[in-house]
Structures are given as C-alpha cells and as structure tokens.
Write an enzyme that holds these catalytic residues in place. Structure first.
Site, PDB file in Angstrom:
ATOM      1  N   GLU A  98     -13.036  -5.868   9.240  1.00  0.00           N
ATOM      2  CA  GLU A  98     -14.167  -5.269   8.547  1.00  0.00           C
ATOM      3  C   GLU A  98     -15.139  -6.324   7.991  1.00  0.00           C
ATOM      4  O   GLU A  98     -14.715  -7.252   7.295  1.00  0.00           O
ATOM      5  CB  GLU A  98     -13.663  -4.364   7.412  1.00  0.00           C
ATOM      6  CG  GLU A  98     -14.755  -3.673   6.609  1.00  0.00           C
ATOM      7  CD  GLU A  98     -15.686  -2.812   7.450  1.00  0.00           C
ATOM      8  OE1 GLU A  98     -15.194  -2.084   8.333  1.00  0.00           O
ATOM      9  OE2 GLU A  98     -16.918  -2.867   7.228  1.00  0.00           O
ATOM     10  N   THR A 102     -19.702   0.706  10.909  1.00  0.00           N
ATOM     11  CA  THR A 102     -18.386   0.664  11.557  1.00  0.00           C
ATOM     12  C   THR A 102     -18.320   1.611  12.749  1.00  0.00           C
ATOM     13  O   THR A 102     -17.814   1.239  13.820  1.00  0.00           O
ATOM     14  CB  THR A 102     -17.268   1.051  10.563  1.00  0.00           C
ATOM     15  OG1 THR A 102     -17.119   0.029   9.588  1.00  0.00           O
ATOM     16  CG2 THR A 102     -15.925   1.229  11.272  1.00  0.00           C
ATOM     17  N   HIS A 147     -19.702  -6.031  11.735  1.00  0.00           N
ATOM     18  CA  HIS A 147     -21.099  -6.245  11.314  1.00  0.00           C
ATOM     19  C   HIS A 147     -21.081  -7.195  10.130  1.00  0.00           C
ATOM     20  O   HIS A 147     -20.004  -7.589   9.663  1.00  0.00           O
ATOM     21  CB  HIS A 147     -21.785  -4.918  10.942  1.00  0.00           C
ATOM     22  CG  HIS A 147     -20.991  -4.081   9.985  1.00  0.00           C
ATOM     23  ND1 HIS A 147     -20.813  -4.413   8.664  1.00  0.00           N
ATOM     24  CD2 HIS A 147     -20.273  -2.944  10.178  1.00  0.00           C
ATOM     25  CE1 HIS A 147     -20.051  -3.513   8.079  1.00  0.00           C
ATOM     26  NE2 HIS A 147     -19.690  -2.609   8.978  1.00  0.00           N
TER      27      HIS A 147
END
Ligand code: GP9
Ligand code: MN
Length: 434
Positions: A38, A82, A261
């Site tokens: 993440e 996501t 990201h």
C-alpha cells in the site's frame, strides 16, 4: 460483433509486443503470491535515513539474484486509487477517467482477469487477503466477476482493539492470521495480499515501532511518519517470507510485489527534497512525476537470472508480464499493456489524466519537460513538437480504447479462445473454497 469491439481488438493486436523467450515460462506451474504494498513508492527502495535503510528486507529481495525489478515503473491510477491499481493488474485495462471502475461498474462488468485466466489455463485456485471490510471499493462484487474463488476480508480476522489501524488489520497480523486459510488452498494458487498499514496518515501504535529505527526530520510529519510505516511494512513482508521458507512454500512460489500509488501527495512532496538530496526551492512538476515511480519486483526463487531493468513501464503492463512468466500466452486477450520483459515494447507511460513520461521527455499539466535535464522545454522545434503530438495522440488513443471497452462493457461480446465467461453467482465468500 459491435464495431467498437472490432476497433479495440484491432488496436490490441497491432500493439501486441510479443514475449521474451528468455523468460517465457520461467515460473511455470509455481504458486503466485502478489503483495500489494500500500502507497509504497520506489524512492523508499535503497533509501537510508540517518544512515539506516528504511526497508532493509525489501532491498535484499530487490537485489537478489532471483529477482527482476523495475526502477522506472510508474503507477497509473486515477481517482479509484487502490481499486484502479487492482483493476490494471488483474485485467491490463485502465481505471476510469473519473471515479472508481470497481465502484461504478463492478456489479455486472465482464472481466477477463488474472484469477479466471490462471484457473482456466493452468488450474490455479485463487484468493485475496485483506484486513479491511469486504464492501470497500465494492470488492464483494468485483472479485466474483473476476473469478476469485476466495475473498478473505476482515470478516475472517480478529481486528479488535489495537490489532487494526483506520484501514484495517495491521499487516504483520494479516500475514500471520492468513496462514490457516492460505494452507487450505489447492496448489498452484494465485493469492493476493492487500496491505493497509502504510496508508495515509501513516500512524502506528508505539508497540509496533522498531526502537532502532529513527525517522527523518523533514518538517512534514506526514513524510516522517511515512518512513516509519514503510519500515513496519518491510518487517511484515520479512516475517511473511520467513513463514514461506519455513513452510516450504517458498521454493515453489513466485512472489510479485508492487506499490499501488504514491503515499506522499504533491502538497508534501517538496519536503522529501532533503531526503532525496534535492533542492526544495527548485521543486517542480517533473519532480512530482518522478515520484510516481512505484516498485515492481518479481521474485522467482532459484531463477538466478535476476537484474534491475531500467525501461519505462507501468501497472497496465503487469498482467501480460506475469502470464508470460507462467508460460500462458496472452495473444487472444484484450489487454492494453505490454510484457515488461519484451524487447519490442513502447517506452511511453500514459498517466490516467493523459499526461505522459518517456525516458527522454514528459508532458505534465500542459508543459513539456526534458527528463534528463529536469528543465521545461519552452519552445520545442517543429520536429520535436511533431514528436510530442504523436506521443500525445498515442496516449489519448490507448486511454480511449480502454474507456470504450470498459464503459460499454464490450468484453461481454468477446470470448477469447480457451476462455469460459465467469459465472459470478457460483462464488460464495462466506466459506472457503479450495
Ligand atoms: C482499502 C484500501 C485502501 O480497503 O485498499 O484504498 P485506497 O484508499 O488506497 O484507495
Ligand atoms: Mn491504495
């Protein structure tokens, strides 16, 4: 066949970049574990703060002989964050220009996605593990349409008390508590782990901190905390690898890791200047674009052919890359990406907002940049302008093809060779399917 589908099909076959025979089938028959790291950015790889590595374990995998890693790999997400990354990795099509494809279309979209393809072509079982609620980003519905057999969300875990942050079960616990379910899966399996602890605002309980790790002092709490949760994520992945080795799964598993990201938004990015050895007064759009690099790491134990690949690519390119490593041909699929290992691929990276970057030039918020000199190109020569226009129209076309395909659900009119349409109704996520 609708005319629009024919257009997309023609576009895809014209841009098919082929395979790289050196790597095709290198991981054939192996389990595949995808670790979605993440908000994890490439700039954290090999980064030292106060003399200490932020992510020592990931760095060791990154440089391992069994690893192919990409250091010019960009995230291409839009507002779906996501979920856009997941959509690209599973389908090699882009997210939507606005909003999240998962949320907007995921209830009855026809997907030709990794779990379905791997199951049908090579007998893989499949599962996603995530410490947040199953409804987030509409995953409860999307995963069924993608052909995921198991969706192990927070329903399956104890995330009471200090076991979770805002985004769900802490990563170390996710890995640990997933094991009883992972071990039920028939091999070979395709398993994806969506981590959450390294998500903004990057806060963590004191008990989870490594007292040895002293973070940066940049003037931005967000940046300083980011490296702390990076470090925690690194330890979590290390613990999972320890389990994989101890259980014996390691030798027969390809582990793919990627960052979805950025974690540091543009508003805080200039505070990274001191850490990156840059001048914060000269911080500009290209610096922000450079930070859109995320890791893409493919670890194949025993391969011994690893290296760090410098070519430009992004999330859209992952599905064909993985499929080819597994020896699954992608010729009949509608995919907008190109195998990152192919020698005949394009080096143009399209961002979701139609900006783009190549090894030499970038177009960002209406201005052109020289990537090598980090300067704005104020007045491009006529021939250079022509080159930029050509790149721009190729970027626009690629995104338009994807949008047409997805917004009109055109895949419902096309069933590739060796593919059976997914029957979403046959999946039931309240029990484990092996
Ligand atoms: C939520 C997690 C975070 O379940 O995947 O999503 P994001 O906010 O990064 O899109
Ligand atoms: Mn995310």
């Amino acid at each position: 066949t609708p005319k629009e589908l024919t257009q997309v099909k023609d576009y895809v076959s014209k841009h098919y970049a082929g395979i790289n025979p050196e790597f095709y089938g290198k991981a054939k028959g192996k389990n595949v574990i995808v670790l979605h790291l993440e908000s994890f950015q490439q700039m954290s790889i090999d980064r030292r703060i106060n003399g200490q590595e932020v992510t020592p374990f990931l760095n060791s995998i990154y440089h391992d002989q069994g690893t192919i890693a990409f250091d010019n790999f960009f995230n291409q997400v839009g507002q779906g964050k996501t979920s856009d990354a997941e959509n690209m990795l599973e389908t090699s099509t882009f997210g939507l220009p606005q909003g999240s494809l998962f949320s907007k279309l995921g209830n009855d979209q026809t997907f030709q996605a990794m779990p379905g393809i791997l199951q049908q072509r090579a007998g893989y079982s499949s599962a996603v593990f995530h410490g947040n609620q199953g409804t987030f980003w509409n995953r409860n519905n999307v995963y069924k349409h993608m052909g995921y057999q198991n969706w192990i969300s927070s329903d399956y875990f104890d995330s009471t008390g200090k076991k979770a942050t805002t985004w769900g079960l802490k990563d170390k616990l996710l890995f640990r508590d997933s094991v009883p379910y992972l071990e039920l899966l028939q091999q070979p399996f395709y398993a994806k782990y969506l981590t959450v602890t390294n998500h903004t605002p990057f806060t963590l309980d004191r008990a989870d901190l490594d007292p040895e790790f002293v973070t940066s002092d940049t003037g931005s709490t967000l940046v300083d905390n980011y490296f702390v949760t990076n470090h925690y994520l690194d330890e979590a992945v290390k613990e999972f690898f320890t389990y994989l080795k101890k259980s014996g799964l390691y030798d027969n598993t390809m582990v793919v890791m990627y960052g979805d990201h950025y974690g540091i938004p543009n508003t805080d990015a200039k505070y990274l200047a001191s850490v990156l050895g840059k001048d914060s007064d000269k911080w500009g759009d290209l610096d922000n674009a450079n930070l859109q690099r995320v890791p893409f790491i493919v670890h194949i134990p025993g391969m011994k052919k690893g290296y760090i690949d410098h070519q430009f690519g992004g999330e859209i390119d992952v599905a064909p890359t993985i499929e080819h490593l597994l020896g699954i041909s992608t010729k009949s699929y509608i995919q907008l990406g190109q195998d990152l290992l192919s020698k005949d691929r394009s080096n143009v990276v399209a961002f979701r907002n139609k900006d783009w970057i190549t090894p030499t030039y970038a177009s960002l918020s209406g201005r052109y940049w020289s990537v090598k000199t980090n300067e704005i190109i104020v007045k491009p020569s006529a021939s250079l302008q022509k080159k930029f226009d050509d790149i721009q129209s190729s970027v626009n076309k690629k995104l338009a093809m994807s949008d047409n395909l997805n917004q009109k659900n055109l895949l419902r009119f096309y069933t590739p060779k060796k593919f059976k349409p997914i029957d979403a109704d046959k999946f039931n996520y309240s029990k484990i399917a092996t």
